[in-house]
Design an enzyme around this catalytic site. Structure first.
Site, PDB file in Angstrom:
ATOM      1  N   GLU A   1      12.443  10.111  -5.802  1.00 12.80           N
ATOM      2  CA  GLU A   1      11.399  10.023  -6.822  1.00 12.80           C
ATOM      3  C   GLU A   1      11.976   9.492  -8.128  1.00 12.80           C
ATOM      4  O   GLU A   1      11.375   8.647  -8.790  1.00 12.80           O
ATOM      5  CB  GLU A   1      10.804  11.412  -7.089  1.00 12.80           C
ATOM      6  CG  GLU A   1       9.663  11.766  -6.194  1.00 12.80           C
ATOM      7  CD  GLU A   1       9.023  13.073  -6.664  1.00 12.80           C
ATOM      8  OE1 GLU A   1       8.541  13.119  -7.800  1.00 12.80           O
ATOM      9  OE2 GLU A   1       9.035  14.039  -5.884  1.00 12.80           O
TER      10      GLU A   1
ATOM     11  N   GLY B   1       9.746  21.525 -11.297  1.00 13.24           N
ATOM     12  CA  GLY B   1      10.778  22.117 -10.457  1.00 13.24           C
ATOM     13  C   GLY B   1      12.160  21.552 -10.696  1.00 13.24           C
ATOM     14  O   GLY B   1      13.160  22.258 -10.602  1.00 13.24           O
TER      15      GLY B   1
ATOM     16  N   VAL C   1       0.861  -1.191   0.000  1.00 15.60           N
ATOM     17  CA  VAL C   1       0.000   0.000   0.000  1.00 15.60           C
ATOM     18  C   VAL C   1       0.891   1.232   0.000  1.00 15.60           C
ATOM     19  O   VAL C   1       1.726   1.405   0.896  1.00 15.60           O
ATOM     20  CB  VAL C   1      -0.929   0.004   1.240  1.00 15.60           C
ATOM     21  CG1 VAL C   1      -1.699   1.317   1.330  1.00 15.60           C
ATOM     22  CG2 VAL C   1      -1.885  -1.186   1.199  1.00 15.60           C
ATOM     23  N   ILE C   2       0.751   2.067  -1.017  1.00 15.98           N
ATOM     24  CA  ILE C   2       1.604   3.256  -1.132  1.00 15.98           C
ATOM     25  C   ILE C   2       0.738   4.517  -1.187  1.00 15.98           C
ATOM     26  O   ILE C   2      -0.134   4.648  -2.051  1.00 15.98           O
ATOM     27  CB  ILE C   2       2.467   3.198  -2.414  1.00 15.98           C
ATOM     28  CG1 ILE C   2       3.223   1.866  -2.532  1.00 15.98           C
ATOM     29  CG2 ILE C   2       3.431   4.394  -2.463  1.00 15.98           C
ATOM     30  CD1 ILE C   2       4.305   1.635  -1.500  1.00 15.98           C
TER      31      ILE C   2
ATOM     32  N   VAL D   1      14.783  18.314 -12.718  1.00  9.45           N
ATOM     33  CA  VAL D   1      14.941  17.290 -13.754  1.00  9.45           C
ATOM     34  C   VAL D   1      15.841  16.200 -13.177  1.00  9.45           C
ATOM     35  O   VAL D   1      16.798  16.496 -12.463  1.00  9.45           O
ATOM     36  CB  VAL D   1      15.509  17.877 -15.073  1.00  9.45           C
ATOM     37  CG1 VAL D   1      16.829  18.595 -14.870  1.00  9.45           C
ATOM     38  CG2 VAL D   1      15.659  16.784 -16.137  1.00  9.45           C
TER      39      VAL D   1
ATOM     40  N   ASP E   1       0.662   8.450  -1.940  1.00  2.21           N
ATOM     41  CA  ASP E   1       1.380   9.506  -2.636  1.00  2.21           C
ATOM     42  C   ASP E   1       0.771  10.823  -2.166  1.00  2.21           C
ATOM     43  O   ASP E   1      -0.321  11.188  -2.573  1.00  2.21           O
ATOM     44  CB  ASP E   1       1.196   9.296  -4.145  1.00  2.21           C
ATOM     45  CG  ASP E   1       1.692  10.474  -4.972  1.00  2.21           C
ATOM     46  OD1 ASP E   1       2.246  11.428  -4.391  1.00  2.21           O
ATOM     47  OD2 ASP E   1       1.522  10.427  -6.207  1.00  2.21           O
ATOM     48  N   ALA E   2       1.485  11.490  -1.262  1.00  2.47           N
ATOM     49  CA  ALA E   2       0.967  12.745  -0.712  1.00  2.47           C
ATOM     50  C   ALA E   2       1.521  13.899  -1.533  1.00  2.47           C
ATOM     51  O   ALA E   2       2.611  14.396  -1.276  1.00  2.47           O
ATOM     52  CB  ALA E   2       1.349  12.868   0.760  1.00  2.47           C
TER      53      ALA E   2
END
Ligand code: NAG
EC number: 3.6.1.5
Length: 496
Positions: free
Chosen positions: A221, A252, A99-100, A254, A102-103
């Site tokens: 990420e 924001g 279970v992930i 790369v 993503d906030a």
């Protein structure tokens, strides 16, 4: 197409056939309720079956473990699985859920994935994942950590109900907070994360761990995005040479990520102070990977516009379309944006962009990308590059790939060709020339395309005529899956 999206790993979810979560939960209940089904009978005689079948299972396992039986492996495994499933014992061992959360800045989302023993995705009902989202995001509750955590309760309940009861305590739950929480001042983000940890500990039956609730930085990420893409392409489990590299152009920052050899990793330099390590180790699908990763803060497409405007002189910026006279707002600051009297000029624009990229910064390594950052040394893990997010969007809006495509193979030079056309367009005509471009992006279409080209060629050292793959979604089985970071996080959670 929205122009202010977060990096692609932050975007919504995969749900290839829409969001049928509720439907499918209903279906599961229905199956269970059907009277006197075979499984009910098995349930009733479970005790007796257990006594009989455990020795059978043991025998089968012994047979399976004997060498030289590879031809039978698949069948034997299947039989073991079938039998154990009927008995309801070890069958659970071959399914693993994750279970992930993503906030993100605009909302919170939860993803539930199910994997089999080979770590292949197993559909939950008819979907490759259970997905649910709410708005607003955690960062909207900056002054009320408890309310922030409580906002996740409905998502948590949904996720738990998708996991079989007896597997919940073995199911890892992780929360990754991105852009929104990163931007909060003071200790607001820490207090929110602590409230979320407490919520998971007190109210959830899933396997939570304090370290599983955290702010993800750009490198993390990027690493997870690399995992997701290579996983979906079926590249994991072999050597680093089988993997593809990724370049992900968010708003924001790369990210460049690719796998390198163990030898190269052992010789990797340490990163400058305050930066993340250049190399991450990851254990995935039974193989160990050394991942070169760097996240360039302020060089995402929207942030780079500010850098490029700062790099121009009083006379104006040669990347801005003629006929536009305005200002560009980014991160609470305003930058004057207008073309010089000499007009928009692609060559001049490229020069300003090279300056903004700090292309000539001192390189203390063998080879650098830009801004004095180590380039990772290249190699087979970077031979095939998958290029995502704003690269895909602008290519589609400039018209040299189709927006509906999932992937498209192009040469970096296509960005220069498109830029030539864009830079010669008057602002007044852009709406007609680039109908798919958002209103607020029209004045910057020359800048964006020249930046993308320059970033690939001068920044990352690509050949203008090599093939690169622009990617939006990756085919997996019969579905197209968004290459979002939560899947990569789930794969790591169940691999370790
Ligand atoms: C970088 O250095 C090269 C060679 O010295 C020079 O030709 C070029 O103009 C410089 N570029 C920038 C953006 O400073």
């Amino acid at each position: 197409m929205e122009s202010l999206h977060e990096p692609f790993m932050n975007r919504g979810s995969i749900s290839p056939t829409g969001n049928g979560t509720t439907d499918h939960l209903e279906k599961m209940k229905l199956t269970k309720a059907s009277p006197d089904s075979v499984s009910d009978k098995i349930e009733r005689y479970r005790g007796a079956l257990l006594v009989i079948s455990i020795p059978v299972l043991v025998i089968m396992l012994v047979v399976y473990a004997m060498p030289g039986k590879s031809a039978h492996d698949a069948t034997v495994l299947k039989e073991i699985e079938l039998l154990s499933r009927k008995v309801g014992v070890s069958y659970r061992g071959d399914r693993q859920y994750a279970v992930i959360f993503d906030a993100g800045s605009s909302g919170s989302r939860v993803h539930v994935y199910c994997f089999d023993r080979n770590l292949d995705l197993v559909p939950i009902g008819s979907e490759l994942e259970i997905f649910e989202q709410i708005k607003p995001g955690l960062s909207s509750y900056a002054n009320d950590p408890q309310a922030a955590a409580d906002s996740l309760i409905s998502l948590l309940e949904k996720a738990e109900s998708a996991v079989p009861v007896d597997l919940r305590s073995k199911t890892p739950v992780r929360v990754g907070a991105t852009a929104g929480l990163r931007a909060l001042e003071g200790n607001a983000a820490d207090r929110i994360l602590q409230a979320v940890r407490d919520l998971l500990k007190d109210r959830s039956t899933l396997k939570s761990d304090a370290n599983g609730v955290r702010i993800l930085d750009g490198s993390q990420e990027g690493s997870y995005a690399w995992v997701t893409i290579n996983y979906l392409l079926g590249n994991l489990g072999g050597t680093y040479k089988d993997t593809v590299g990724i370049v992900d152009l968010g708003g924001g920052s790369v990210q460049m990520a690719y796998a390198i050899s163990k030898d190269a990793a052992s010789k990797a330099p340490s990163a400058p102070d305050g930066e993340d390590n250049y190399v991450n180790q990851m254990y995935l699908k039974g193989s160990k990977y050394y991942l070169y990763i760097h996240s360039y803060l302020n060089y995402g497409l929207l942030a780079a516009r500010a850098e490029i405007l700062k790099a121009s002189d009083e006379s104006g910026n040669p990347c801005i379309l003629e006929g536009f006279d305005g200002s560009y707002a980014y991160n609470g600051k305003e930058y004057k944006a207008s073309a010089p009297s000499s007009g928009t000029n692609m060559e001049e624009c490229r020069r300003v962009i090279l300056k903004a990229l700090k292309i000539n910064d001192t390189c203390t390594y063998m080879k650098c990308t830009f801004g004095g950052i180590w380039n990772g040394g290249g190699g087979d893990g970077q031979k095939n590059l998958f290029v995502a997010s704003f690269f895909f969007d602008r290519a589609a809006q400039a018209g040299f790939i189709k927006a509906a495509d999932h992937v498209a193979i192009v040469k970096p030079h296509a960005f220069a060709d498109a830029a030539k056309r864009a830079c010669g367009t008057n602002y007044a005509d852009t709406k007609v020339t680039f109908p798919d471009l958002g209103e607020g992006d029209l004045a910057y279409i020359c800048m964006d395309l020249v930046y993308q080209y320059t970033l690939l060629i001068d920044g990352f050292g690509l050949d203008p005529y090599q093939d690169i793959t622009l990617v939006r979604q990756v085919k997996y089985g019969n579905s197209y899956v968004e290459a979002a970071w939560p899947l990569g996080s789930a794969i790591e959670a169940v691999s370790s």
